[in-house]
Design a protein around this motif. Structure first.
Motif, PDB file in Angstrom:
ATOM      1  N   PHE A 125      -4.015  13.283  -7.680  1.00 25.97           N
ATOM      2  CA  PHE A 125      -3.768  12.773  -6.328  1.00 25.97           C
ATOM      3  C   PHE A 125      -4.650  13.502  -5.312  1.00 25.97           C
ATOM      4  CE2 PHE A 125      -1.622  12.296  -2.279  1.00 25.97           C
ATOM      5  CZ  PHE A 125      -1.246  10.973  -2.290  1.00 25.97           C
ATOM      6  N   ALA A 126      -4.805  14.816  -5.477  1.00 28.84           N
ATOM      7  CA  ALA A 126      -5.648  15.590  -4.560  1.00 28.84           C
ATOM      8  C   ALA A 126      -7.100  15.125  -4.639  1.00 28.84           C
ATOM      9  CB  ALA A 126      -5.538  17.078  -4.885  1.00 28.84           C
ATOM     10  N   LEU A 127      -7.589  14.870  -5.847  1.00 24.60           N
ATOM     11  CA  LEU A 127      -8.963  14.380  -6.004  1.00 24.60           C
ATOM     12  C   LEU A 127      -9.123  12.990  -5.387  1.00 24.60           C
ATOM     13  CD1 LEU A 127      -9.776  15.460  -9.680  1.00 24.60           C
ATOM     14  CD2 LEU A 127     -10.816  16.354  -7.583  1.00 24.60           C
ATOM     15  N   ALA A 128      -8.132  12.120  -5.615  1.00 22.10           N
ATOM     16  CA  ALA A 128      -8.202  10.768  -5.053  1.00 22.10           C
ATOM     17  C   ALA A 128      -8.189  10.801  -3.533  1.00 22.10           C
ATOM     18  CB  ALA A 128      -7.034   9.934  -5.577  1.00 22.10           C
ATOM     19  N   TRP A 129      -7.488  11.756  -2.966  1.00 20.48           N
ATOM     20  CA  TRP A 129      -7.416  11.872  -1.501  1.00 20.48           C
ATOM     21  C   TRP A 129      -8.685  12.510  -0.943  1.00 20.48           C
ATOM     22  CZ3 TRP A 129      -2.745  14.583   1.370  1.00 20.48           C
ATOM     23  CH2 TRP A 129      -2.823  14.292   2.743  1.00 20.48           C
ATOM     24  N   ALA A 130      -9.144  13.581  -1.580  1.00 21.08           N
ATOM     25  CA  ALA A 130     -10.293  14.319  -1.056  1.00 21.08           C
ATOM     26  C   ALA A 130     -11.582  13.521  -1.173  1.00 21.08           C
ATOM     27  CB  ALA A 130     -10.438  15.653  -1.798  1.00 21.08           C
ATOM     28  N   ASP A 131     -11.691  12.687  -2.188  1.00 24.83           N
ATOM     29  CA  ASP A 131     -12.944  11.956  -2.424  1.00 24.83           C
ATOM     30  C   ASP A 131     -12.704  10.454  -2.387  1.00 24.83           C
ATOM     31  OD1 ASP A 131     -15.729  11.848  -2.982  1.00 24.83           O
ATOM     32  OD2 ASP A 131     -15.292  11.450  -5.090  1.00 24.83           O
ATOM     33  N   ARG A 132     -11.878  10.019  -1.481  1.00 23.91           N
ATOM     34  CA  ARG A 132     -11.612   8.585  -1.389  1.00 23.91           C
ATOM     35  C   ARG A 132     -12.903   7.842  -1.059  1.00 23.91           C
ATOM     36  NH1 ARG A 132      -7.946   5.594   3.074  1.00 23.91           N
ATOM     37  NH2 ARG A 132     -10.011   5.260   3.954  1.00 23.91           N
ATOM     38  N   GLY A 133     -13.272   6.905  -1.895  1.00 27.74           N
ATOM     39  CA  GLY A 133     -14.526   6.185  -1.742  1.00 27.74           C
ATOM     40  C   GLY A 133     -15.632   6.714  -2.616  1.00 27.74           C
ATOM     41  N   GLY A 134     -15.449   7.902  -3.209  1.00 20.69           N
ATOM     42  CA  GLY A 134     -16.426   8.450  -4.151  1.00 20.69           C
ATOM     43  C   GLY A 134     -15.999   8.164  -5.576  1.00 20.69           C
ATOM     44  N   LEU A 135     -16.913   8.348  -6.507  1.00 23.76           N
ATOM     45  CA  LEU A 135     -16.618   8.020  -7.899  1.00 23.76           C
ATOM     46  C   LEU A 135     -15.539   8.919  -8.488  1.00 23.76           C
ATOM     47  CD1 LEU A 135     -20.146   7.280  -9.398  1.00 23.76           C
ATOM     48  CD2 LEU A 135     -18.385   5.657  -8.676  1.00 23.76           C
ATOM     49  N   VAL A 136     -15.552  10.208  -8.145  1.00 25.42           N
ATOM     50  CA  VAL A 136     -14.523  11.119  -8.659  1.00 25.42           C
ATOM     51  C   VAL A 136     -13.153  10.718  -8.138  1.00 25.42           C
ATOM     52  CG1 VAL A 136     -13.697  13.499  -8.681  1.00 25.42           C
ATOM     53  CG2 VAL A 136     -16.136  13.026  -8.980  1.00 25.42           C
ATOM     54  N   GLY A 137     -13.079  10.448  -6.839  1.00 27.03           N
ATOM     55  CA  GLY A 137     -11.813  10.037  -6.253  1.00 27.03           C
ATOM     56  C   GLY A 137     -11.329   8.713  -6.798  1.00 27.03           C
ATOM     57  N   GLU A 138     -12.251   7.768  -6.950  1.00 28.18           N
ATOM     58  CA  GLU A 138     -11.868   6.464  -7.503  1.00 28.18           C
ATOM     59  C   GLU A 138     -11.422   6.590  -8.957  1.00 28.18           C
ATOM     60  OE1 GLU A 138     -14.735   3.594  -4.735  1.00 28.18           O
ATOM     61  OE2 GLU A 138     -15.273   4.022  -6.811  1.00 28.18           O
ATOM     62  N   THR A 155       0.830  -1.210   0.000  1.00 28.29           N
ATOM     63  CA  THR A 155       0.000   0.000   0.000  1.00 28.29           C
ATOM     64  C   THR A 155       0.860   1.253   0.000  1.00 28.29           C
ATOM     65  OG1 THR A 155      -1.817  -1.107   1.145  1.00 28.29           O
ATOM     66  CG2 THR A 155      -1.741   1.289   1.281  1.00 28.29           C
ATOM     67  N   TYR A 156       1.857   1.295   0.882  1.00 24.66           N
ATOM     68  CA  TYR A 156       2.721   2.477   0.964  1.00 24.66           C
ATOM     69  C   TYR A 156       3.683   2.556  -0.219  1.00 24.66           C
ATOM     70  CZ  TYR A 156       0.878   3.558   5.554  1.00 24.66           C
ATOM     71  OH  TYR A 156       0.042   3.908   6.594  1.00 24.66           O
ATOM     72  N   LEU A 157       4.112   1.418  -0.722  1.00 27.11           N
ATOM     73  CA  LEU A 157       4.942   1.424  -1.926  1.00 27.11           C
ATOM     74  C   LEU A 157       4.168   2.032  -3.094  1.00 27.11           C
ATOM     75  CD1 LEU A 157       7.475   0.607  -3.518  1.00 27.11           C
ATOM     76  CD2 LEU A 157       6.439  -1.647  -3.846  1.00 27.11           C
ATOM     77  N   ALA A 158       2.913   1.606  -3.259  1.00 26.78           N
ATOM     78  CA  ALA A 158       2.083   2.143  -4.338  1.00 26.78           C
ATOM     79  C   ALA A 158       1.810   3.628  -4.139  1.00 26.78           C
ATOM     80  CB  ALA A 158       0.771   1.371  -4.408  1.00 26.78           C
ATOM     81  N   LEU A 159       1.649   4.040  -2.895  1.00 28.67           N
ATOM     82  CA  LEU A 159       1.354   5.438  -2.589  1.00 28.67           C
ATOM     83  C   LEU A 159       2.477   6.358  -3.072  1.00 28.67           C
ATOM     84  CD1 LEU A 159      -0.774   7.221  -1.145  1.00 28.67           C
ATOM     85  CD2 LEU A 159       0.613   6.995   0.928  1.00 28.67           C
ATOM     86  N   VAL A 160       3.703   5.857  -3.040  1.00 26.36           N
ATOM     87  CA  VAL A 160       4.858   6.651  -3.487  1.00 26.36           C
ATOM     88  C   VAL A 160       5.143   6.432  -4.962  1.00 26.36           C
ATOM     89  CG1 VAL A 160       7.335   7.022  -3.174  1.00 26.36           C
ATOM     90  CG2 VAL A 160       5.872   6.636  -1.180  1.00 26.36           C
ATOM     91  N   PRO A 206      -3.635   3.140   3.596  1.00 25.22           N
ATOM     92  CA  PRO A 206      -2.656   3.957   4.314  1.00 25.22           C
ATOM     93  C   PRO A 206      -3.327   4.854   5.346  1.00 25.22           C
ATOM     94  CG  PRO A 206      -3.032   4.847   2.133  1.00 25.22           C
ATOM     95  CD  PRO A 206      -3.810   3.569   2.205  1.00 25.22           C
ATOM     96  N   ALA A 207      -2.509   5.430   6.198  1.00 21.65           N
ATOM     97  CA  ALA A 207      -3.023   6.291   7.265  1.00 21.65           C
ATOM     98  C   ALA A 207      -3.485   7.631   6.696  1.00 21.65           C
ATOM     99  CB  ALA A 207      -1.938   6.507   8.319  1.00 21.65           C
ATOM    100  N   ALA A 208      -4.167   8.381   7.529  1.00 20.92           N
ATOM    101  CA  ALA A 208      -4.597   9.756   7.240  1.00 20.92           C
ATOM    102  C   ALA A 208      -5.553   9.844   6.052  1.00 20.92           C
ATOM    103  CB  ALA A 208      -3.380  10.660   7.001  1.00 20.92           C
ATOM    104  N   GLY A 209      -6.244   8.755   5.767  1.00 22.37           N
ATOM    105  CA  GLY A 209      -7.196   8.793   4.673  1.00 22.37           C
ATOM    106  C   GLY A 209      -6.588   8.954   3.302  1.00 22.37           C
ATOM    107  N   LEU A 210      -5.296   8.641   3.156  1.00 18.87           N
ATOM    108  CA  LEU A 210      -4.634   8.746   1.859  1.00 18.87           C
ATOM    109  C   LEU A 210      -5.220   7.723   0.894  1.00 18.87           C
ATOM    110  CD1 LEU A 210      -0.999   9.205   3.187  1.00 18.87           C
ATOM    111  CD2 LEU A 210      -2.260  10.867   1.791  1.00 18.87           C
ATOM    112  N   PRO A 211      -5.150   7.992  -0.398  1.00 21.47           N
ATOM    113  CA  PRO A 211      -5.793   7.096  -1.378  1.00 21.47           C
ATOM    114  C   PRO A 211      -5.085   5.752  -1.481  1.00 21.47           C
ATOM    115  CG  PRO A 211      -4.548   8.800  -2.503  1.00 21.47           C
ATOM    116  CD  PRO A 211      -4.561   9.176  -1.054  1.00 21.47           C
TER     117      PRO A 211
END
Length: 284
Positions: A103-116, A69-74, A175-180
């Motif tokens: 990345f900002a959209l994926a983080w802000a709307d994690r779980g929503g269609l825009v974020g996904e 998860t963290y490898l992919a995040l970076v 990942p922590a802090a609601g990161l995508p």
């Protein structure tokens, strides 16, 4: 942003189309400095990526899933920036900045269609970069064999039910802090493994480097068509190896080229005149 629950058939269709886009977007890379790195062993990466994931993840499911998860995040955003800036078809350096927005959209709307959707674009673009790089250092025939071998390994693991537990652990990790979550492709109610996009990027890189843009685009359309037809099997089973439509596209493209080559008329051989004094008279 949008709490809309899409039906499964729409969700999986979007993921299947994303495979075709990965095929279509892969670019070409020709740098002399990469020549010393070229070799057949790079073709082992596609099949080994599947096998290594299963056996490592089964050995330590929770730890491996969190680590990936963290490898992919970076890695995924960095590779996506390389794709937009340099490695994808039509790339421009300034376009790499778009990764920040995705990345900002994926983080802000994690779980929503825009974020996904934003996360899916990041994952797909990262696979485009990997496919372009791999095609630049691997002989074409060997890389084609690696694509087919990956699909066969994936199919064997799905049929033997060895892939479900590691996939479930990986999909549940975050990942922590609601990161995508960028370690797999999620859209609506469907999930596709990162390797399913990776193999599409590799096919796109192979075709772009060896057959040209028109053949690459035809293969992208064929990939989408085969993937959508393959999705119909979800009426019968709950899990499918989504690498199969990509490998099947490669096989069909190769068979078509062989057939066209066999039908193409050969140029007649030109008679070679013998030199004077060697048994054949000169025509005056």
């Amino acid at each position: 942003m949008f709490d809309v629950v899409l039906p499964f058939w729409i969700s999986i269709a979007v993921l299947s189309v994303s495979q075709g886009l990965a095929v279509a977007l892969a670019g070409t890379l020709r740098i002399q400095r990469l020549t010393p790195l070229a070799g057949r062993l790079w073709a082992l990466i596609p099949p080994l990526s599947v096998l290594a994931f299963v056996f490592v993840a089964r050995a330590a499911e929770a730890a491996s899933a969190q680590g990936l998860t963290y490898l992919a995040l970076v890695a995924v955003p960095l590779l996506a920036a390389l794709a937009l800036g340099w490695l994808a078809h039509g790339a421009r350096p300034l376009r790499a900045i778009l990764v920040l927005l995705l990345f900002a959209l994926a983080w802000a709307d994690r779980g929503g269609l825009v974020g996904e959707g934003a996360a899916l674009l990041l994952s797909g673009l990262s696979c485009v970069a990997l496919g372009t790089l791999l095609a630049a250092v691997t002989p074409a025939r060997w890389l084609a064999g690696g694509i087919v071998a990956m699909a066969l390994a994936d199919t064997a693991l799905v049929v033997s039910d060895l892939l479900q537990r590691p996939n479930n652990a990986l999909n549940a990790a975050h990942p922590a802090a609601g990161l995508p979550r960028l370690q797999s492709a999620v859209f609506g109610s469907a999930v596709m493994g990162y390797g399913d996009l990776f193999i599409a990027g590799v096919l796109g890189g192979l075709l772009a480097a060896r057959l040209g843009r028109s053949a690459q685009l035809r293969a992208a359309g064929l990939t989408v068509l085969l993937a959508l037809c393959f999705d119909l099997l979800f009426f019968l089973v709950n899990e499918l190896p989504a690498t199969v439509p990509v490998a099947l596209t490669l096989v069909l493209v190769a068979l078509r080229r062989r057939r066209l080559s066999a039908l193409r008329p050969r140029a007649p051989e030109q008679p070679v005149a013998a030199a004077p004094g060697r048994g054949a008279p000169l025509v005056r």
